[in-house]
Design a protein around this motif. Structure first.
Motif, short mmCIF file in Angstrom:
data_model
loop_
_atom_site.label_atom_id
_atom_site.label_comp_id
_atom_site.label_asym_id
_atom_site.label_seq_id
_atom_site.Cartn_x
_atom_site.Cartn_y
_atom_site.Cartn_z
N PRO A 180 0.92 -0.90 0.49
CA PRO A 180 -0.20 -0.04 -0.69
C PRO A 180 1.10 1.21 -0.35
O PRO A 180 1.24 1.93 0.65
CB PRO A 180 -0.56 -0.63 1.20
N ILE A 181 1.22 1.62 -0.97
CA ILE A 181 2.81 2.75 -1.47
C ILE A 181 1.95 3.44 -1.48
O ILE A 181 2.54 5.53 -1.11
CB ILE A 181 2.97 2.38 -1.84
N ASN A 182 0.69 3.77 -2.25
CA ASN A 182 0.13 5.22 -2.04
C ASN A 182 -1.14 5.12 -1.18
O ASN A 182 -1.34 6.73 -1.08
CB ASN A 182 -0.03 5.55 -4.34
N ARG A 183 -2.04 4.50 -1.27
CA ARG A 183 -3.70 4.90 -0.69
C ARG A 183 -3.13 3.63 0.31
O ARG A 183 -3.74 2.20 0.73
CB ARG A 183 -4.27 4.60 -1.48
N PRO A 184 -3.55 3.60 1.56
CA PRO A 184 -4.02 3.14 3.06
C PRO A 184 -4.81 2.08 2.50
O PRO A 184 -5.87 1.78 1.96
CB PRO A 184 -4.61 3.25 4.28
N GLY A 185 -4.77 0.32 2.05
CA GLY A 185 -5.33 -0.15 1.80
C GLY A 185 -5.15 -0.98 0.69
O GLY A 185 -5.84 -2.01 -0.23
N VAL A 186 -4.81 -0.57 -0.39
CA VAL A 186 -4.69 -0.64 -1.96
C VAL A 186 -3.63 -1.26 -2.22
O VAL A 186 -2.24 -0.21 -2.12
CB VAL A 186 -4.82 0.89 -2.70
N TYR A 187 -2.91 -2.33 -2.43
CA TYR A 187 -1.89 -2.58 -2.95
C TYR A 187 -1.36 -2.38 -4.23
O TYR A 187 -1.81 -3.08 -5.15
CB TYR A 187 -1.85 -4.38 -2.71
N ASP A 188 -0.73 -1.33 -4.23
CA ASP A 188 0.40 -1.30 -5.69
C ASP A 188 1.45 -1.55 -6.06
O ASP A 188 2.74 -1.79 -5.06
CB ASP A 188 0.46 0.87 -5.88
N GLU A 189 1.99 -1.59 -7.31
CA GLU A 189 3.16 -2.24 -7.72
C GLU A 189 4.54 -1.83 -6.82
O GLU A 189 4.40 -0.59 -6.86
CB GLU A 189 3.78 -2.69 -8.92
N VAL A 190 5.63 -1.98 -6.80
CA VAL A 190 6.04 -1.42 -5.59
C VAL A 190 7.53 -2.30 -6.15
O VAL A 190 8.68 -1.06 -7.04
CB VAL A 190 6.51 -1.74 -4.38
N ILE A 191 8.16 -3.06 -6.82
CA ILE A 191 9.35 -3.50 -7.80
C ILE A 191 9.23 -4.62 -8.49
O ILE A 191 8.60 -5.78 -7.96
CB ILE A 191 10.73 -3.83 -6.70
N VAL A 192 9.73 -5.15 -9.51
CA VAL A 192 9.64 -6.04 -9.92
C VAL A 192 10.37 -6.70 -10.95
O VAL A 192 12.06 -5.74 -11.04
CB VAL A 192 8.84 -5.37 -11.74
N PHE A 193 10.48 -8.20 -10.74
CA PHE A 193 12.09 -8.94 -11.07
C PHE A 193 11.19 -10.07 -12.65
O PHE A 193 10.45 -10.50 -11.99
CB PHE A 193 12.74 -10.25 -10.02
N LEU A 194 12.33 -9.70 -13.56
CA LEU A 194 11.74 -10.04 -15.20
C LEU A 194 12.90 -9.89 -15.88
O LEU A 194 13.19 -9.01 -16.46
CB LEU A 194 9.88 -8.60 -15.03
N GLY A 195 12.84 -11.43 -16.20
CA GLY A 195 13.66 -11.25 -17.54
C GLY A 195 15.41 -10.88 -16.85
O GLY A 195 16.22 -10.28 -16.22
N ALA A 196 16.04 -12.06 -17.38
CA ALA A 196 17.77 -11.99 -17.23
C ALA A 196 17.58 -12.00 -15.82
O ALA A 196 17.56 -12.15 -14.60
CB ALA A 196 18.60 -11.26 -18.10
N SER A 197 18.94 -10.32 -14.83
CA SER A 197 18.88 -10.48 -14.40
C SER A 197 18.13 -8.96 -13.80
O SER A 197 18.40 -7.49 -12.74
CB SER A 197 20.15 -10.38 -13.27
#
Length: 556
Positions: A180-197
């Motif tokens: 919940p980085i932007n609004r309480p109770g709303v889970y938004d994306e923070v970090i993505v691991f995708l492809g190679a490193s």
């Protein structure tokens, strides 16, 4: 406290691959008294706050399986010949396009830890398209490891119609953490691991922009670049009161194996503390640490013809590189979209911090409601030496700038290269802090707010207008004896220079023009040879250095 010094020479080497040019430029130093995946601020104010060189990284609360166990696996891998053991997605998914792959969506109600109401949730990416190689993902709960099996039931497939079952040990293309980085109770994306490193993160109110990598091996080298990949992850289950989450990663490639620890703390700036142990399988000519990858198409100083064919005044995820050294020198290097592959290296001793920044965060300068380039994060890298700081003590920052005809591919790479070469059998241990944040430098010195450029029809003359802003100069009246220390190397000479108060912004403006010099010998015989001129400038009031060093490479 005032800073008094002359502008000192900071080694910078520019290479246009194909023409083989090298040139030196200088910097101003002061004597010491630092494609979007969706997610959700005017040009930043630069605050006077110190950037510490050494930080105490919090130790995660983990029993049982931990970072040392990942390191043992990496060391064992490095002791054997490299074997690419990654599983790949079935052909039905490797042959699809981007839109088809994006149509395969993770079911958010099945996110890891959603039912438990923990402060972080995890969603997974389906393998396919360019992301056909899979990784194994585990969770650590009460010190014990539990693998997350692949299941088609975790996804909706849209217009895709996969036939038959897929193996539970297939793995995933990657994963993303939500909080919940932007609004309480709303889970938004923070970090993505995708492809190679590759991975990328956002802070509060930002959208995804530049990416980071675990490691860069022989980037832009004649031997060919190598892309080691994360092959397995372990995510530590957080406690209900935690505001950070820990995960481990095992990296492997033909030349090197390694163990990584990431401690992610999202917020107004998202902080990622990284600890690394590497074991080279063989000698590595160029090992790039803490790499950042971004896109720069054009901005206000670009002379690209496409700029006049698009309604958007600027198109870029990042617009320059900033770095600070232990001797007090601070440098700003605006990015360019070169005509040919350009490699710049800046020799550095006692690196304090460096950042691939989106310094311009004014919406009006982009006018793009869809991509919102004005909301892209800046990435700051600060070494956090714990035991051995030799890796960060001396080396060079390298920028690779690749010509691009559009905004769809990353064409900027920046990383730190230690002075000592990585050799077979040795262990390299280092750590650093990443801040995905605003472009605030944390320094009181004036900064280059904008760079404008014009050129003559024959391209032999360039005129620059560099606007500096900041409290260090805005209080100075127009009659102050502010001047610029300006140097040109590599085949150019100054034909005009003027420094004046900018009555609109309150800052000071540097205006200067250069022309290309005729060069004898080989330079005249080979078209395009030695056609990069290095510039550097800083503002001074007598002996007092007022600004960071503005550094630029000009192609003639």
């Amino acid at each position: 406290m005032k800073n008094f010094s002359r502008c000192l020479r900071s080694a910078s080497r520019s290479v246009l691959v194909l023409v083989g040019l090298s040139a030196l430029s200088a910097g101003c130093a002061v004597t010491p008294p630092k494609k979007d995946i969706p997610a959700v601020s005017p040009r930043a104010t630069f605050l006077s706050a110190p950037v510490p060189m050494v930080r105490k990284i919090p130790e995660p609360r983990v029993g049982g399986f931990a970072f040392a166990d990942v390191a043992k696996r990496a060391k064992t891998l490095a002791g054997a010949s490299y074997e690419d053991s990654a599983k790949t997605a079935p052909k039905a998914f490797t042959d699809i396009g981007y839109d088809q792959w994006r149509d395969i969506r993770f079911i958010s109600d099945k996110a890891l830890w959603k039912k438990e109401g923990l402060p972080f949730q995890v969603q997974f990416f389906h393998p396919g398209y360019l992301y056909s190689r899979t990784v194994q993902i585990n969770v650590i709960e009460d010190g014990k490891v539990r693998n997350i099996p692949f299941s088609k039931d975790l996804f909706t497939y849209g217009l895709n119609h996969p036939e038959g079952d897929l193996p539970v040990d297939l793995g995933f293309a990657g994963f993303r953490l939500h909080a919940p980085i932007n609004r309480p109770g709303v889970y938004d994306e923070v970090i993505v691991f995708l492809g190679a490193s590759y991975f990328r993160a956002v802070a509060q109110g930002q959208r995804y922009g530049l990416s980071a990598r675990g490691l860069a091996v022989n980037s832009a080298a004649s031997s060919g670049e190598e892309f080691p990949a994360f092959k397995e992850f372990w995510i530590v289950r957080p406690e209900a009161s935690d505001d950070q989450i820990t995960l481990y990663a095992l990296l492997d490639g033909p030349s090197v194996s390694g163990a990584y620890e990431f401690i992610v703390k999202p917020g107004k700036e998202t902080v990622v503390d990284v600890k690394v142990r590497l074991w080279p399988r063989r000698d590595i000519d160029k090992l790039g640490l803490a790499p950042a990858t971004s896109m720069f198409y054009y901005d206000e100083h670009s002379t690209l013809e496409a700029k006049h064919l698009d309604f958007r005044p600027e198109i870029h995820d990042s617009d320059g590189l900033f770095f600070a050294l232990g001797n007090g020198e601070k440098v700003w290097r605006p990015f360019v979209n070169p005509e040919r592959l350009m490699i710049n290296s800046f020799h550095a001793i006692d690196i304090q911090t460096y950042g691939v920044l989106q310094r311009d965060t004014v919406f009006d300068h982009y006018q793009d409601l869809e991509t919102r380039y004005d909301a892209r994060p800046s990435l700051w890298i600060t070494p956090t030496p714990q035991v051995d700081d030799r890796i960060w003590k001396e080396g060079h920052i390298e920028i690779i700038q690749i010509p691009t005809p559009n905004e769809f591919n990353d064409n900027i790479v920046a990383f730190w290269v230690p002075q000592a070469k990585a050799t077979k059998g040795q262990e390299l241990t280092y750590s650093y802090r990443m801040r995905w944040a605003s472009p605030e430098s944390g320094y009181a010195m004036a900064y280059a707010d904008s760079t404008l450029l014009s050129m003559s029809p024959d391209r032999k003359n360039r005129k620059f207008i560099v606007d500096f802003k900041g409290k260090a100069i805005e209080a100075l009246p127009a009659e102050s004896k502010v001047d610029a220390e300006l140097s040109v190397t590599g085949g150019g000479r100054i034909v005009e220079k003027q420094v004046l108060k900018n009555e609109v912004t309150g800052g000071w403006r540097l205006v200067f023009a250069i022309e290309q010099e005729k060069r004898p010998g080989l330079a005249q015989l080979i078209p395009g040879f030695e056609n990069v001129v290095e510039l550097r400038a800083c503002l001074k009031n007598g002996d007092e250095v007022l600004s960071e060093t503005w550094s630029y490479a000009v192609e003639f």
